[in-house]
Scaffold this motif. Structure first.
Motif, short mmCIF file in Angstrom:
data_model
loop_
_atom_site.label_atom_id
_atom_site.label_comp_id
_atom_site.label_asym_id
_atom_site.label_seq_id
_atom_site.Cartn_x
_atom_site.Cartn_y
_atom_site.Cartn_z
N LYS A 24 -5.83 2.07 1.36
CA LYS A 24 -5.99 0.67 1.77
C LYS A 24 -6.36 -0.20 0.57
N PHE A 25 -7.31 0.26 -0.23
CA PHE A 25 -7.80 -0.48 -1.39
C PHE A 25 -6.68 -0.76 -2.39
N ALA A 26 -5.77 0.20 -2.56
CA ALA A 26 -4.66 0.06 -3.50
C ALA A 26 -3.47 -0.69 -2.88
N ASN A 27 -3.62 -1.12 -1.65
CA ASN A 27 -2.56 -1.82 -0.90
C ASN A 27 -1.33 -0.96 -0.65
N PHE A 28 -1.54 0.36 -0.54
CA PHE A 28 -0.46 1.27 -0.15
C PHE A 28 -0.36 1.33 1.38
N ALA A 29 -1.44 0.97 2.07
CA ALA A 29 -1.48 0.97 3.54
C ALA A 29 -2.14 -0.33 4.00
N ASP A 30 -1.65 -0.86 5.12
CA ASP A 30 -2.21 -2.09 5.66
C ASP A 30 -3.45 -1.85 6.51
N SER A 31 -3.61 -0.63 6.99
CA SER A 31 -4.74 -0.33 7.88
C SER A 31 -5.14 1.13 7.73
N GLY A 32 -6.29 1.44 8.28
CA GLY A 32 -6.73 2.84 8.27
C GLY A 32 -5.80 3.72 9.08
N ALA A 33 -5.28 3.18 10.17
CA ALA A 33 -4.35 3.94 11.01
C ALA A 33 -3.07 4.25 10.24
N GLN A 34 -2.56 3.28 9.51
CA GLN A 34 -1.34 3.50 8.72
C GLN A 34 -1.62 4.52 7.61
N ALA A 35 -2.76 4.41 6.95
CA ALA A 35 -3.12 5.37 5.90
C ALA A 35 -3.20 6.78 6.48
N GLY A 36 -3.83 6.91 7.64
CA GLY A 36 -3.95 8.22 8.28
C GLY A 36 -2.59 8.80 8.64
N ALA A 37 -1.69 7.96 9.13
CA ALA A 37 -0.35 8.44 9.49
C ALA A 37 0.42 8.91 8.26
N MET A 38 0.31 8.18 7.16
CA MET A 38 0.99 8.57 5.93
C MET A 38 0.47 9.93 5.44
N ILE A 39 -0.83 10.12 5.54
CA ILE A 39 -1.44 11.37 5.09
C ILE A 39 -1.01 12.53 5.98
N VAL A 40 -1.12 12.35 7.29
CA VAL A 40 -0.75 13.41 8.25
C VAL A 40 0.72 13.78 8.13
N ASP A 41 1.57 12.79 7.84
CA ASP A 41 3.01 13.03 7.71
C ASP A 41 3.38 13.76 6.42
N GLY A 42 2.40 13.97 5.54
CA GLY A 42 2.67 14.69 4.29
C GLY A 42 3.30 13.83 3.21
N ASP A 43 3.12 12.51 3.30
CA ASP A 43 3.73 11.59 2.34
C ASP A 43 2.84 11.28 1.15
N VAL A 44 1.63 11.86 1.12
CA VAL A 44 0.66 11.53 0.08
C VAL A 44 0.33 12.77 -0.74
N SER A 45 0.31 12.61 -2.06
CA SER A 45 -0.10 13.72 -2.92
C SER A 45 -1.22 13.27 -3.84
N VAL A 46 -2.09 14.21 -4.17
CA VAL A 46 -3.19 13.99 -5.10
C VAL A 46 -2.97 14.95 -6.27
N ASP A 47 -2.82 14.41 -7.44
CA ASP A 47 -2.55 15.21 -8.65
C ASP A 47 -1.40 16.18 -8.43
N GLY A 48 -0.35 15.71 -7.74
CA GLY A 48 0.87 16.50 -7.56
C GLY A 48 0.87 17.47 -6.39
N VAL A 49 -0.23 17.52 -5.62
CA VAL A 49 -0.34 18.44 -4.49
C VAL A 49 -0.43 17.62 -3.20
N THR A 50 0.43 17.93 -2.22
CA THR A 50 0.40 17.22 -0.94
C THR A 50 -0.97 17.37 -0.31
N GLU A 51 -1.52 16.24 0.13
CA GLU A 51 -2.86 16.22 0.73
C GLU A 51 -2.77 15.73 2.17
#
Length: 78
Positions: A24-51
């Protein structure tokens, strides 16, 4: 798709931030719900590893990448 060659550094006030908050802070997601959905869907990686943990603690220097249908967004925790 590839990430941009030099990801933007997003400065945080403390030493750590949770992944969902950072998206949310980086403006990659508009809301906490959107951020959560992106994470659960496997669209987010931290240092090259899906989180898949929204509460993952991020420290300064970590690289976050978000895959979208059009491109890969990337930012470093600063």
């Amino acid at each position: 798709m590839s990430a941009s060659s030099t990801p933007e550094t997003i400065e945080i006030s403390g030493d750590m931030i949770r992944l969902g908050q950072f998206l949310k802070f980086a403006n990659f997601a508009d809301s906490g719900a959107q951020a959560g959905a992106m994470i659960v869907d496997g669209d987010v990686s931290v240092d090259g590893v899906t989180e898949t943990r929204r509460g993952r603690q991020l420290a300064k220097g970590m690289l976050i990448e978000v895959r979208t249908p059009d491109r890969v967004l990337s930012a470093k925790v600063g």
